[in-house]
Design an enzyme around this catalytic site. Structure first.
Site, PDB file in Angstrom:
ATOM      1  N   ARG A   1     -10.064  11.436   0.236  1.00 25.73           N
ATOM      2  CA  ARG A   1      -8.752  11.548  -0.404  1.00 25.73           C
ATOM      3  C   ARG A   1      -8.431  12.961  -0.872  1.00 25.73           C
ATOM      4  NH1 ARG A   1      -6.236   7.184   1.567  1.00 25.73           N
ATOM      5  NH2 ARG A   1      -7.241   5.232   0.951  1.00 25.73           N
TER       6      ARG A   1
ATOM      7  N   GLU B   1      -8.776  -2.577   6.620  1.00 24.99           N
ATOM      8  CA  GLU B   1      -7.810  -2.762   7.697  1.00 24.99           C
ATOM      9  C   GLU B   1      -8.332  -3.798   8.695  1.00 24.99           C
ATOM     10  OE1 GLU B   1      -6.272   0.715   9.601  1.00 24.99           O
ATOM     11  OE2 GLU B   1      -6.722   2.038   7.900  1.00 24.99           O
TER      12      GLU B   1
ATOM     13  N   GLU C   1     -10.650   2.129   3.546  1.00 27.74           N
ATOM     14  CA  GLU C   1      -9.350   1.518   3.806  1.00 27.74           C
ATOM     15  C   GLU C   1      -9.603   0.183   4.492  1.00 27.74           C
ATOM     16  OE1 GLU C   1      -6.222   5.222   3.940  1.00 27.74           O
ATOM     17  OE2 GLU C   1      -6.742   4.247   5.840  1.00 27.74           O
TER      18      GLU C   1
ATOM     19  N   HIS D   1       0.821  -1.208   0.000  1.00 33.75           N
ATOM     20  CA  HIS D   1       0.000   0.000   0.000  1.00 33.75           C
ATOM     21  C   HIS D   1       0.859   1.265   0.000  1.00 33.75           C
ATOM     22  CE1 HIS D   1      -3.191   2.825   0.908  1.00 33.75           C
ATOM     23  NE2 HIS D   1      -2.563   3.189   2.018  1.00 33.75           N
TER      24      HIS D   1
ATOM     25  N   LYS E   1      -9.731  12.068   7.870  1.00 29.92           N
ATOM     26  CA  LYS E   1      -9.855  10.766   8.520  1.00 29.92           C
ATOM     27  C   LYS E   1     -10.768  10.796   9.746  1.00 29.92           C
ATOM     28  CE  LYS E   1      -6.410   8.508   6.303  1.00 29.92           C
ATOM     29  NZ  LYS E   1      -6.502   7.187   5.673  1.00 29.92           N
TER      30      LYS E   1
ATOM     31  N   GLN F   1      -7.682  15.044   2.146  1.00 32.59           N
ATOM     32  CA  GLN F   1      -6.397  14.585   2.682  1.00 32.59           C
ATOM     33  C   GLN F   1      -5.219  15.122   1.863  1.00 32.59           C
ATOM     34  OE1 GLN F   1      -6.114  10.330   2.964  1.00 32.59           O
ATOM     35  NE2 GLN F   1      -4.009  10.343   3.701  1.00 32.59           N
TER      36      GLN F   1
ATOM     37  N   ASP G   1     -11.181   2.475   7.838  1.00 30.51           N
ATOM     38  CA  ASP G   1     -10.831   3.857   8.142  1.00 30.51           C
ATOM     39  C   ASP G   1     -11.219   4.718   6.932  1.00 30.51           C
ATOM     40  OD1 ASP G   1      -9.858   5.880   9.765  1.00 30.51           O
ATOM     41  OD2 ASP G   1      -7.855   5.772   8.912  1.00 30.51           O
TER      42      ASP G   1
END
Length: 442
Positions: free
Chosen positions: A262, A226, A224, A158, A278, A265, A258
């Site tokens: 984008r 995870e 995301e 990633h 986030k 961010q 999460d």
């Protein structure tokens, strides 16, 4: 029989439950699993502790009140005499705080009670009716009160993909990435349980053809894929947790999404990293799978080069054989599209290393703290754990089963994560972790 031998017996692949649904090789909640969560139902609206088995939930408070379940140190009759127990509370924190001996004792007792050959609960219709709740129709709650949340960035695939996308591919990884688990402190207050709708965030967006940012709804909403782990035993301020001891501080694992804005961010992350992109929501699955249940699926982690500094070294295997999937279902569509299949075993930095690094400065952790793995991506294009990678920042739209495409998440989309370990004739699964996207305010 010693406790360790009894614990090993809970993992015996030949052990079957009298709850036949739990014996299906594709059932997430086998008798070898026994994950912990918090639930309520129409009969009792109070959130309380339970363990998933097959298509049911075992009400731990009922078993303790009936003296079929005892915690270490509780004498005969002590459970019945206490009106409020750790299992009747709205989070698992107080139970987890009792320590690993208590976790293991409960696991051993439940495995015995639910085994096919044990008649105690199986043949008591009245008790069985009170202690076993069908999962259908229950409400699952956030399983722990989360004092703090940290998200790591521990998948080499990633990190390489993102670095290649936004920097020179020859220098995709920053120099520090291979030396330590990179992480940031997120917002514990916005961690929600699976099934909670997530509202599209607003924020500052820097468009390529404009000098200054504009304010508006996120246009590149992403997931995301995870996992996360729950701290079961904290450490005092100023006293780091050694890497070799770190797994003894972990209660268990969950799936974790999460959610990421984008475009917000990309504009805000320099110089201090993610913030509003986030903090609006992180979703976790409702069932916590213990490390003891995952033990048969322990595998070696990737080779780390260069060799980590001494405080990040541990002997043996510290990854787990967990298969992972991402699914997307647009609003009004019956069948979800599987966007990616990947694997936890790809993770470069282990959970033990993450916890050791987090505390090496003397930072204290607390029972219930949540630590995210960071996006989990594999080596192939269909094993990437985010839409950012799967569509290469929108350049390669993904086709959906019932028509249409996606580059990023649209309003009304439901995103679901799934994860499991497949054993010989049984499964240790996490259930699912899902959320539907609501339109932005304004």
């Amino acid at each position: 029989m010693s406790v360790l031998n009894e614990l090993q017996a809970t993992l015996d692949v030949s052990r079957k439950s009298w709850l036949e649904a739990a014996n299906d090789p594709a059932c997430d909640f086998s008798i070898q699993n026994l994950p912990f969560g918090i639930f309520s139902d129409a009969r009792n609206s109070a959130p309380r502790a339970g363990v998933a088995i097959g298509e049911h939930i075992v009400d731990l408070a009922v078993l303790q009140a009936s003296e079929l379940l005892r915690l270490p140190g509780a004498g005969a009759g002590a459970s019945a005499a206490v009106s409020e127990t750790v299992f009747s509370r709205a989070t698992l924190n107080d139970f987890i705080a009792l320590g690993r001996d208590a976790w293991r004792s409960v696991r051993i007792q439940l495995s015995h009670l639910l085994a096919r050959e044990t008649a105690t609960l199986r043949d008591s219709a009245g008790l069985r009716e009170r202690a076993l709740v069908p999962q259908a129709g229950t409400t699952l709650h956030l399983p722990v009160q989360i004092p703090g949340y940290t998200d790591f960035y521990s998948s080499k695939e990633h990190a390489t993909n993102v670095g290649s996308m936004f920097r020179d591919p020859k220098h995709a990884l920053m120099p520090n990435w291979s030396e330590m688990p990179i992480g940031y402190n997120g917002r514990a207050s916005s961690v929600v349980v699976s099934g909670t709708p997530v509202r599209r965030p607003n924020g500052q967006l820097k468009l390529p053809d404009q000098e200054r940012p504009v304010f508006g709804a996120c246009r590149k909403l992403d997931i995301e894929l995870e996992t996360g782990f729950i701290v079961g035993r904290g450490n005092a301020l100023g006293e780091p947790i050694a890497c070799a001891d770190a797994e003894a501080h972990i209660f268990g694992m969950v799936l974790l999404n999460d959610w990421s804005a984008r475009d917000i961010q990309q504009w805000e992350y320099v110089p201090l990293g993610p913030f509003n992109a986030k903090s609006f929501a992180t979703t976790i699955s409702p069932w916590i799978v213990t490390l003891d249940a995952l033990e048969p699926f322990r595998v070696a982690q990737p080779v780390q080069e260069p060799q980590p500094l001494e405080y990040l070294r541990h002997d043996g295997a510290h990854a787990f054989d967990i298969a992972l999937e991402v699914r997307l279902r647009p609003q009004g569509v019956q069948e979800a599209t599987t966007l990616a299949r990947t694997h936890f075993r790809h993770m470069y930095w282990t959970m033990a290393q993450q916890l050791a690094h987090h505390t090496v400065s003397g930072c204290n952790t607390r029972v219930g703290d949540l630590m995210g793995s960071g996006t989990i991506s594999g080596p192939t294009t269909d094993s990437y754990g985010s839409l950012l990678e799967l569509t290469w920042n929108g350049q390669n739209p993904l086709a959906l089963k019932e028509g249409g495409t996606r580059t990023f998440i649209e309003d009304g989309d439901e995103l679901t994560l799934a994860g499991w370990c497949q054993g010989e004739g049984y499964r240790v699964g996490f259930g699912t972790c899902s959320g539907e996207i609501l339109p932005a305010l304004g």
